[in-house]
Structures are given as C-alpha cells and as structure tokens.
Design an enzyme around this catalytic site. Sequence first.
Site, PDB file in Angstrom:
ATOM      1  N   ASP A  75       0.836  -1.201   0.000  1.00  0.00           N
ATOM      2  CA  ASP A  75       0.000   0.000   0.000  1.00  0.00           C
ATOM      3  C   ASP A  75       0.871   1.251   0.000  1.00  0.00           C
ATOM      4  O   ASP A  75       1.883   1.317   0.706  1.00  0.00           O
ATOM      5  CB  ASP A  75      -0.917   0.016   1.229  1.00  0.00           C
ATOM      6  CG  ASP A  75      -1.844  -1.190   1.255  1.00  0.00           C
ATOM      7  OD1 ASP A  75      -2.422  -1.501   0.202  1.00  0.00           O
ATOM      8  OD2 ASP A  75      -1.976  -1.809   2.321  1.00  0.00           O
ATOM      9  N   ASP A  77       0.507   5.402   0.482  1.00  0.00           N
ATOM     10  CA  ASP A  77      -0.281   6.585   0.812  1.00  0.00           C
ATOM     11  C   ASP A  77       0.460   7.824   0.341  1.00  0.00           C
ATOM     12  O   ASP A  77       1.693   7.875   0.342  1.00  0.00           O
ATOM     13  CB  ASP A  77      -0.517   6.671   2.327  1.00  0.00           C
ATOM     14  CG  ASP A  77      -1.418   5.556   2.823  1.00  0.00           C
ATOM     15  OD1 ASP A  77      -2.225   5.045   2.025  1.00  0.00           O
ATOM     16  OD2 ASP A  77      -1.313   5.192   4.007  1.00  0.00           O
ATOM     17  N   ASP A 141       2.555   9.320  14.281  1.00  0.00           N
ATOM     18  CA  ASP A 141       2.777   8.621  15.545  1.00  0.00           C
ATOM     19  C   ASP A 141       4.248   8.428  15.899  1.00  0.00           C
ATOM     20  O   ASP A 141       4.724   8.890  16.941  1.00  0.00           O
ATOM     21  CB  ASP A 141       2.036   7.277  15.538  1.00  0.00           C
ATOM     22  CG  ASP A 141       2.293   6.463  14.270  1.00  0.00           C
ATOM     23  OD1 ASP A 141       3.177   6.837  13.477  1.00  0.00           O
ATOM     24  OD2 ASP A 141       1.612   5.431  14.084  1.00  0.00           O
TER      25      ASP A 141
END
Length: 421
Positions: A75, A77, A141
Amino acid sequence: MFSIGGTLRYRYSTGENGKLIRKAIVYTQDEHQIKLSDVDPQAAYITQRLQANGFESYIVGGAVRDLILGKKPKDFDIVSAANPARIKRIFRNARIIGRRFRLVHVYSGQKIYEVSTFRSIIDGPTSNVFGTIEEDVQRRDFTLNALFYDPQKQVVVDYVGGMKDIWNRRIRPIIALKEIFTDDPVRMIRAVKYAASSGCSIPWKLRRQIRRDLELLGGVSPSRLTEEIFKIIHSPHAHAIADGLDKLGLYRFLQPRAAELFKTRPRFRERYLESLRTPLPEEGERVPGMAMRALIRDYLEDEADWDGKKQQEEHDQGGEDPLNSGASPLSVAECYKRVFIQARKFLLPMNPPRVELEGALKLLFAEHGITIKRTRMGERRPRKAPDGPKKAHPAPLQENPEEKVKKRSRRRKPKKPSPAG
C-alpha cells in the site's frame, strides 16, 4: 528551500524574524538506498501529476519505511498541499471520502490510493484543519512513519530523525508520551507491530507508558480491533507481533479468551503462536479463511466435536447435552453448527466477516477428513400457510354485453379545420 551542508542536504524555512531555520534533512538516493523499481508506478504518477499542478506532494508513512528497509510495500499513501476538491479535479477517477477530515481515494483498476492533505496542529494532534508539511509531520505517531519520499527527485525528507531511528532499529514517538496513546490507544498495538516487522526495539520509557495506558484499549470499538487483528494475521510477522503484544499485556484486548488460555493451559500458548508462524501462500493462491484458521485451530483441536463422537461418548457415559438430548449421533451439519458457535465465541470481541470464519472452519474440517459442502447454517423454510379456510376472492365483475357494443360503436368526431389566417 534546499541547501547543502557538509555531506548532507538540508531544508530550510523562514522564521518569524525573517531568518532561515533548518527544518529537515534531505537524503539522496545514495543515502536512503530506495530502489525506484520497488515504488508503485501509479503512486509515483499521482505525486508527479500533483507536482505538475503546483502542489508539493510525497509518498509517506509505512511505504517509505518499508522501502528503506528493502521491502516492497503493498500500500502506498500520498500526502499533498492540494485540498481534496482540487485533487478531485486533477484526477477524474477520484472520490472524496470522510466527514471530519476529508480524504481522496484515487482509483486505478482494482487498487485504491489514498491521498490526504497536509494537516494542521492548530487544535492539537487531532486537528482536522488543513496545514503545512511542517505541521503535518508533528501529527504522525512514530518517527519511522514520518518520512516523505519524492519519487521524481528520489529524495527522502526527514523532519524528525526518522532515518536515523530506522538505521538504529528504534521505535521513537513524535507526540508526547503523555498524549500519544490517549489520542489513539491503537497506537500501542501498532508500536509492537512496527517493532516486530522492522526488527526495531521499543525503548523502556515507551514500554512503561504502554503499561500505564493499556486499559485505554478497553474503550476501542470491536470494528477497529478486528481491523488490527486482520492486519496481524496477514502479516508474515504474525507470530512475533502476537508474542510481543502478549508480553506487554495487550493481547487480552484483542483475543481475551486466547490470552486467558495462555496462562491456564500448559503448552497452549506455544501451539497457538506456532500456528501463527505458518507462512501464507501468495495472495492469488489464498482462499477465504486461510489466515484466520491460525487463530482458532488450537482452541478447536481441544474443544471441537468434529464428527459427533464426543457427544456420543458423553451420552454413553450418562452425560447430558443440552443441544442434543437424544441418543442419535450428530449429523455433519449439526457438528458444523456447534463448532461455528464455539469459534465465534472464542474470537470475541473480534467480529470477522462470515465468509472468512466459514472459510476457516471449512479448511479445519477438511483437515479432519470431513467435507463441508454447505456452510450456511440451516435452510430457508417455506412460508407456513395461515390456519383456517382460505378466503374466497370475489369474482371479477362481468361487463354487460350491450354496454360493450355501445363502447365499440363510439367514435370521436373529427375536429373542424381551423380557419386560415
């Protein structure tokens, strides 16, 4: 603005007093060692299109971390200075999603690429206001997930020292320790997941904060926990992740029954984790339930009545079974129904898609030489007719033959032609 300092390149921005402030380190391809061939071509194309329209854009997050570690991410992003409406105008095959903070999904065949806009920290780490790249990085994070990769220039922009943390194999939070897990308790699970998948260690202070805040996971919705479990069981590091979560006391929030059995049944923990170690085949060769099978196999090996023999033995010994008080052996369908209920209760609070659980049970029954042809429990029953005599429907009204003739004989009179002029 970029500048070269020694052997490193730096990114600067202008401070309030008009002076340049060093903000980020810019790593070249020789330094970050990312292979462009491992980058998804469509993700690179999306960033290129956004940049061509005047918007700063990067691949961001876990994909960049994995590329630096020499892995090929699944994936990708993307983050950009463009707002969602502008992104949608640039890409016709795009859709805006979200209510509080809007994102854009760009579709390419069967794949979806998530494109977000830089977010501000004006209202804290959960702000839903658009901002700058300098603000956006402070919302992420851990440092190893806060690197920005430009596939056109082949550079990695690092605002938080994430590159060094990856090289040193260390998980370091960006948000303050007292806030990072109160904002999102699921970050505790992700810290363990990142550590296991990247070979990083969790520093003592971060581990201590996890132990202090772990009860916050009790308020997380089952749907989010289910999403995290699915990511874990499909990971090639599922064994190490589950082991790390259990050692920190987190696994009991994901799979409380399993965590309880780790303590009460000798060797169950060892068998359970070994099942998670079993590698999965390539995605195209997988069938539904193949990954979930590892979560329930060892419990059902101890508890399940695959062919009704356990029930028959209990009956012969004088025991009573509330689900089947008769002496006749259970059918395959009845055995399947019982095992299905056992598995679902064991997995709580996880609520897996039915097709996944049914697929896992079908595979486990096959391991015991039992073929399950129909997995849906029970047949659709025909509707029961209402008691009593059927109501007689009134006969249709009969038309008078004379009236019928009159209707046929009626003809419209031709309209008079309108006068000319």
